[in-house]
Design a protein around this motif. Structure first.
Motif, PDB file in Angstrom:
ATOM      1  N   UNK A  62      44.155  36.719  37.165  1.00 13.26           N
ATOM      2  CA  UNK A  62      42.891  36.210  36.402  1.00 13.26           C
ATOM      3  C   UNK A  62      42.289  34.946  36.766  1.00 13.26           C
ATOM      4  N   UNK A  63      43.147  34.051  37.164  1.00 17.33           N
ATOM      5  CA  UNK A  63      42.389  32.964  37.615  1.00 17.33           C
ATOM      6  C   UNK A  63      41.958  32.876  38.834  1.00 17.33           C
ATOM      7  N   UNK A  64      42.425  33.824  39.666  1.00 20.73           N
ATOM      8  CA  UNK A  64      41.908  33.812  40.885  1.00 20.73           C
ATOM      9  C   UNK A  64      40.597  34.668  41.165  1.00 20.73           C
ATOM     10  N   UNK A  65      40.424  35.766  40.008  1.00 22.48           N
ATOM     11  CA  UNK A  65      39.228  36.273  39.850  1.00 22.48           C
ATOM     12  C   UNK A  65      38.122  35.410  39.380  1.00 22.48           C
ATOM     13  N   UNK A  66      38.590  34.770  38.441  1.00 21.91           N
ATOM     14  CA  UNK A  66      37.664  33.798  37.659  1.00 21.91           C
ATOM     15  C   UNK A  66      37.185  32.741  38.778  1.00 21.91           C
ATOM     16  N   UNK A  67      38.060  32.177  39.662  1.00 23.12           N
ATOM     17  CA  UNK A  67      37.549  31.363  40.577  1.00 23.12           C
ATOM     18  C   UNK A  67      36.606  32.101  41.607  1.00 23.12           C
ATOM     19  N   UNK A  68      36.769  33.270  42.024  1.00 28.75           N
ATOM     20  CA  UNK A  68      35.973  33.979  42.718  1.00 28.75           C
ATOM     21  C   UNK A  68      34.646  33.984  42.435  1.00 28.75           C
ATOM     22  N   UNK A  69      34.555  34.431  40.942  1.00 33.57           N
ATOM     23  CA  UNK A  69      33.392  34.690  40.115  1.00 33.57           C
ATOM     24  C   UNK A  69      32.620  33.293  40.185  1.00 33.57           C
ATOM     25  N   UNK A  70      33.233  32.373  39.899  1.00 31.86           N
ATOM     26  CA  UNK A  70      32.739  30.856  39.822  1.00 31.86           C
ATOM     27  C   UNK A  70      31.861  30.666  41.366  1.00 31.86           C
ATOM     28  N   UNK A  71      32.724  30.924  42.312  1.00 30.66           N
ATOM     29  CA  UNK A  71      31.904  30.786  43.675  1.00 30.66           C
ATOM     30  C   UNK A  71      30.694  31.666  43.850  1.00 30.66           C
ATOM     31  N   UNK A  72      30.838  32.694  43.162  1.00 31.36           N
ATOM     32  CA  UNK A  72      29.546  33.685  43.255  1.00 31.36           C
ATOM     33  C   UNK A  72      28.402  33.170  42.013  1.00 31.36           C
ATOM     34  N   UNK A  73      28.851  32.143  41.256  1.00 33.99           N
ATOM     35  CA  UNK A  73      28.010  31.623  40.313  1.00 33.99           C
ATOM     36  C   UNK A  73      27.741  32.847  39.100  1.00 33.99           C
ATOM     37  N   UNK A  74      28.799  33.649  39.355  1.00 34.95           N
ATOM     38  CA  UNK A  74      28.785  34.633  38.130  1.00 34.95           C
ATOM     39  C   UNK A  74      29.859  34.478  36.905  1.00 34.95           C
ATOM     40  N   UNK A  75      29.866  35.318  35.941  1.00 36.59           N
ATOM     41  CA  UNK A  75      30.650  34.984  34.869  1.00 36.59           C
ATOM     42  C   UNK A  75      31.787  36.207  34.865  1.00 36.59           C
ATOM     43  N   UNK A  76      32.760  36.164  33.801  1.00 34.44           N
ATOM     44  CA  UNK A  76      34.099  36.813  33.709  1.00 34.44           C
ATOM     45  C   UNK A  76      34.218  37.058  32.350  1.00 34.44           C
TER      46      UNK A  76
END
Length: 101
Positions: A62-76
């Protein structure tokens, strides 16, 4: 398959099922990140309703997915969190970093 994903209108829905432990973590994480990279979503919803066991490997996923979404300026957000998985995630403070329904 440990992760079933559906994408529509820059929203990615990922349902994880079964056990989320160190034996399956690499497969789950790889598929989830691959789907994020392919669909480039603005919103990621991770459904844990089918998870019957989670250890600390689930935290990393979950933390890795959240980090990747942050890089894309998205939310989770994470939905349908089973009791056992919720205890693991809350003990690690993940609920303070990622929105849980």
């Amino acid at each position: 398959m440990a992760v079933i994903c559906k994408a529509k209108d820059r929203t990615l829905y990922a349902a994880i099922d079964g056990e989320v432990d160190h034996h399956r973590a690499r497969q789950i994480m790889g598929e989830l990140v691959r789907q994020i990279d392919v669909t480039m979503p603005r919103q990621l919803t991770v459904d844990l309703g089918g998870v019957n066991f989670m250890d600390s490997s689930g935290i990393a996923i979950l933390l890795r997915a959240n980090r990747r979404m942050g890089e894309l300026e998205g939310s989770m957000e994470v939905v349908h969190v089973p009791e056992q998985a919720g205890k693991v995630l809350r003990a690690a403070g993940v609920d303070r970093l990622i929105k849980f329904e």
